[in-house]
Every structure is written in C-alpha cells, then in structure tokens.
Design a protein around this motif. Structure first.
Motif, PDB file in Angstrom:
ATOM      1  N   ASP A   8       1.113  -1.247   0.058  1.00  0.00           N
ATOM      2  CA  ASP A   8      -0.195  -0.118   0.168  1.00  0.00           C
ATOM      3  C   ASP A   8       0.842   1.397  -0.100  1.00  0.00           C
ATOM      4  O   ASP A   8       0.540   2.292  -0.497  1.00  0.00           O
ATOM      5  CB  ASP A   8      -1.024  -0.176   1.178  1.00  0.00           C
ATOM      6  N   THR A  68      -6.819  12.918  -1.553  1.00  0.00           N
ATOM      7  CA  THR A  68      -7.636  11.841  -1.410  1.00  0.00           C
ATOM      8  C   THR A  68      -8.602  11.978  -0.378  1.00  0.00           C
ATOM      9  O   THR A  68      -9.935  11.412  -0.676  1.00  0.00           O
ATOM     10  CB  THR A  68      -6.841  10.389  -0.637  1.00  0.00           C
ATOM     11  N   GLY A 110     -11.766  11.752  -3.170  1.00  0.00           N
ATOM     12  CA  GLY A 110     -11.967  10.302  -3.093  1.00  0.00           C
ATOM     13  C   GLY A 110     -11.000   9.627  -3.955  1.00  0.00           C
ATOM     14  O   GLY A 110      -9.570   9.881  -3.772  1.00  0.00           O
ATOM     15  N   LYS A 111     -11.342   9.093  -5.049  1.00  0.00           N
ATOM     16  CA  LYS A 111     -10.447   8.140  -6.029  1.00  0.00           C
ATOM     17  C   LYS A 111     -10.215   8.826  -7.394  1.00  0.00           C
ATOM     18  O   LYS A 111      -9.865   8.276  -8.267  1.00  0.00           O
ATOM     19  CB  LYS A 111     -11.140   6.813  -6.232  1.00  0.00           C
ATOM     20  N   SER A 112     -10.598  10.153  -7.497  1.00  0.00           N
ATOM     21  CA  SER A 112     -10.601  10.660  -8.917  1.00  0.00           C
ATOM     22  C   SER A 112      -9.293  11.103  -9.170  1.00  0.00           C
ATOM     23  O   SER A 112      -8.651  11.955  -8.917  1.00  0.00           O
ATOM     24  CB  SER A 112     -11.433  12.324  -8.688  1.00  0.00           C
ATOM     25  N   LEU A 113      -8.857  10.527 -10.314  1.00  0.00           N
ATOM     26  CA  LEU A 113      -7.485  10.484 -10.746  1.00  0.00           C
ATOM     27  C   LEU A 113      -7.176  11.811 -11.382  1.00  0.00           C
ATOM     28  O   LEU A 113      -6.306  12.338 -10.989  1.00  0.00           O
ATOM     29  CB  LEU A 113      -7.333   9.571 -12.215  1.00  0.00           C
ATOM     30  N   HIS A 125      -6.724  14.460  -8.303  1.00  0.00           N
ATOM     31  CA  HIS A 125      -5.625  14.190  -7.629  1.00  0.00           C
ATOM     32  C   HIS A 125      -4.474  14.733  -8.517  1.00  0.00           C
ATOM     33  O   HIS A 125      -3.579  15.517  -8.058  1.00  0.00           O
ATOM     34  CB  HIS A 125      -5.439  12.808  -7.527  1.00  0.00           C
ATOM     35  N   ILE A 173       0.189   8.428  -3.666  1.00  0.00           N
ATOM     36  CA  ILE A 173      -1.304   7.946  -4.125  1.00  0.00           C
ATOM     37  C   ILE A 173      -1.133   6.909  -4.998  1.00  0.00           C
ATOM     38  O   ILE A 173      -1.470   5.715  -4.474  1.00  0.00           O
ATOM     39  CB  ILE A 173      -1.983   8.998  -4.825  1.00  0.00           C
ATOM     40  N   ASN A 174      -0.670   6.778  -6.255  1.00  0.00           N
ATOM     41  CA  ASN A 174      -0.520   5.541  -6.885  1.00  0.00           C
ATOM     42  C   ASN A 174       0.177   6.101  -8.491  1.00  0.00           C
ATOM     43  O   ASN A 174       0.272   7.063  -8.371  1.00  0.00           O
ATOM     44  CB  ASN A 174      -1.851   4.948  -7.393  1.00  0.00           C
ATOM     45  N   GLN A 189      -0.651   5.859 -11.515  1.00  0.00           N
ATOM     46  CA  GLN A 189      -1.411   6.397 -12.492  1.00  0.00           C
ATOM     47  C   GLN A 189      -1.380   7.973 -12.259  1.00  0.00           C
ATOM     48  O   GLN A 189      -1.426   8.702 -13.237  1.00  0.00           O
ATOM     49  CB  GLN A 189      -2.553   5.749 -12.485  1.00  0.00           C
ATOM     50  N   THR A 190      -1.503   8.480 -10.984  1.00  0.00           N
ATOM     51  CA  THR A 190      -1.300   9.690 -10.504  1.00  0.00           C
ATOM     52  C   THR A 190      -0.292  10.472 -10.863  1.00  0.00           C
ATOM     53  O   THR A 190      -0.233  11.482 -11.260  1.00  0.00           O
ATOM     54  CB  THR A 190      -1.706   9.746  -9.061  1.00  0.00           C
ATOM     55  N   ARG A 239     -12.685  16.173 -12.794  1.00  0.00           N
ATOM     56  CA  ARG A 239     -12.800  14.871 -11.974  1.00  0.00           C
ATOM     57  C   ARG A 239     -12.744  13.752 -12.915  1.00  0.00           C
ATOM     58  O   ARG A 239     -12.729  13.803 -14.042  1.00  0.00           O
ATOM     59  CB  ARG A 239     -14.413  14.956 -11.567  1.00  0.00           C
TER      60      ARG A 239
END
Length: 334
Positions: free
Chosen positions: A34, A174, A178-181, A184, A205-206, A208-209, A334
């Motif tokens: 994570d 976040t 939320g999870k909006s790429l 973020h 975050i990840n 892809q971000t 978004r």
C-alpha cells in the motif's frame, strides 16, 4: 580526461547510497504494498539522511541522482504517454493551469510586498511556485538581474515549502476528491514546485497519478518561456533599459525530449516490450531519485529559516492549495 574521471568518482558514493536505499525500499514494499517503493524510498532517505548519512562527500552523488536520474525518468515517461492521454486533460485542464499560474504569480508578489520582501524576491518566489521551482528561479533571475543572495534564499524557501506540500497534498487530495484520478493529478501537478516533488507526492497516491500529475506539471513548465519573457519585459520597462544578454533556452531539455518522444509514440505504434522496458527503467530511476531527495532533505533548515520567511512560505502554500481546490471544483476536473 582526468577531471572527468575525478568528477565521476565523486558521484559514486552518493549515487551508490541512493541505489541501496531504493533497493531496500523496494524490498520493504513487498511487505507493505500500500505504501509502495517510491514512498518508502523518500521516507527512508529522510530518516537516514538526517541521522547516519550527513557526510559532505555524498552530496555530489545524491544531487546527481536527484536531478539527472529524475530528468531521465521524465524522458522515459514519454514512451508511456500519447497525445490521446494528454487530451484527457481537456480544455478545462489547460484553463486550470493558466488560471493557477496567474493567481499564484499575482498573489505571491502581493504577499511578498506586504511582508516587506524586495520586488525581485517576490518575482522569484512567484516564478518558482507558479512554474517549476529552482529551474524557473534560475531562468528568471538573470532576466530581472536578481542578485545571488536573493536567488539562494528564495530557492531554499521554495524547496522547503514544496517538501511540506509534497507530504500534505496527497492526504488532502484523497480526503476531498476520493479516487478521482484527474482531480488528484491536477491538485499535485498544478501546485507542487519541482518535478521531483510532483513525482514524490503523486507516488504517495499511485503510479497512474504520477503519470497524469506529470502532464499537468509539464504543461506548466512549457509556459516558463512566457513567464521569463513577461518578467524580463516588466524589468526592462521599470529600469528603462534594453538588455541584449543572451540566456540559455528556458525550457529544460528533458521536457523537450519528453514531448518529442510523446509525438513519436503517438504517431508510431511502438512494440510493447519497448514501452514496458521504458516504464521499468523509469520507475527505478524515479525510486533512486526519490531516495536521493530524502537523503538531501535537511530538517534543520526548516527550523533555521526566520519567521518572516516561514510566514511567506505558508501563506503562498495556502493560496496555491485553496486556489487549486476551488478551480478543480469550478472547472469540474474529475
């Protein structure tokens, strides 16, 4: 030749340490997926750099890792991005970047004046925060004839502010979006000062971000030419002089290389193993660079800076963050 060998030898200790920290981070990441290798690399770097590894001989190598490897990582990112990807930012994404840069430049110069900073320091602070940190400051400083002390103080402040925002913005992103790429990516890519801070913050975050935040960031960097031109003309008007000083082309080489590779990648279907290899190498370069950023972060500098500098930094960071959040909501990114 001897000089080149000596310079490479000076780089090895810091580069080697950054690589080892990155490898340890990748191993720990297997148990803590994570968090991920990139996040662990910078956190581990901060801890080790402020405890066991403060030696001066490491500085050349960690600086090389932080700058050159990260630049190469950005270039390789071009193999994973096409115009189709960039088009996902949309017209609203472009409006967001232009609006953010205008708000930040105006607000930062205004706050600087209110706090009693010189006009040159306000302009350098505005450039560093609106565009791309130290690179923008380095490009704008000769255009407005800023002195080295002003330049050095603002570079330190911008880097300190960027580090604080790099660690806090992923939590804000976040929590609010939320999870909006895209939200973020816009928040991080549209506000953070240096390329390294964008990569590091987005990595929290990840992956892809990281990719999309870099698109926002690179679009900001492209506007550096415009920012340098405006401030140079403004300075000439105030000084009533016409300067003929030649300066280096203000867009960094790695942004141009990224764009060229992106064009090729959009026009020609590259073999999958090729893009996979580029992604693998880019990720490793990024992780080593983040380890170096952590190793180079001197926590004592946070305490050493005077209260006026800290108030300036926190005020600017607050304006950037609030402006970005408001624009993301208004423009429906978004």
């Amino acid at each position: 030749m001897h000089h080149i060998i000596k310079r490479h030898q000076a780089i090895l200790p810091g580069l080697g340490l950054s690589l080892i920290v990155a490898m340890i981070a990748k191993v720990i990441a297997l148990a803590l997926p994570d968090l991920g290798g990139a996040t662990l690399a910078i956190l581990l770097g901060i801890v080790l750099g402020n405890t066991f590894f403060k030696q001066d001989y490491l500085a050349s190598g960690t600086k090389f890792s932080e700058s050159k490897l990260l630049e190469c990582s950005v270039v390789l990112l071009g193999f994973t991005v096409t115009f189709q990807t960039i088009s996902r930012l949309g017209m609203n994404g472009l409006i967001f970047i232009i609006a953010m840069m205008a708000i930040v430049i105006i607000a930062v110069i205004f706050i600087g004046k209110r706090l009693g900073f010189s006009e040159n320091m306000g302009i350098l602070m505005a450039s560093g925060n609106a565009v791309c940190g130290s690179s923008a400051i380095g490009a704008v400083a000769p255009a407005i004839e800023a002195d080295e002390d002003e330049k050095g103080q603002i570079i330190t402040l911008v880097n300190l502010l960027g580090t604080v925002m790099m660690l806090t913005l992923p939590i804000i992103a976040t929590s609010l979006f939320g999870k909006s790429l895209l939200a973020h990516s816009a928040l991080l890519g549209g506000t953070l000062q240096s390329v390294g801070q964008v990569v590091a913050g987005a990595s929290l975050i990840n992956q892809q971000t990281v990719q999309f935040a870099m698109l926002f960031k690179i679009t900001r960097i492209i506007f550096l030419v415009v920012v340098v031109f405006i401030f140079q003309k403004r300075h000439q008007k105030h000084q009533k002089i016409a300067t003929t000083t030649k300066r280096a082309f203000p867009i960094p080489w790695y942004v141009l290389a990224f764009l060229i590779i992106c064009v090729v990648n959009s026009l020609v279907a590259l073999p999958k193993p090729f893009s996979d290899s580029a992604h693998f190498i880019s990720t490793w370069f990024e992780t080593i660079a983040l380890a170096a950023i952590g190793l180079r972060l001197d926590l004592k500098k946070f305490i050493k800076e005077g209260p006026k500098f800290l108030i300036y930094g926190l005020s600017v960071g607050s304006v950037q963050t609030i402006a970005a959040i408001v624009l993301i909501v208004l423009l429906k990114i978004r």
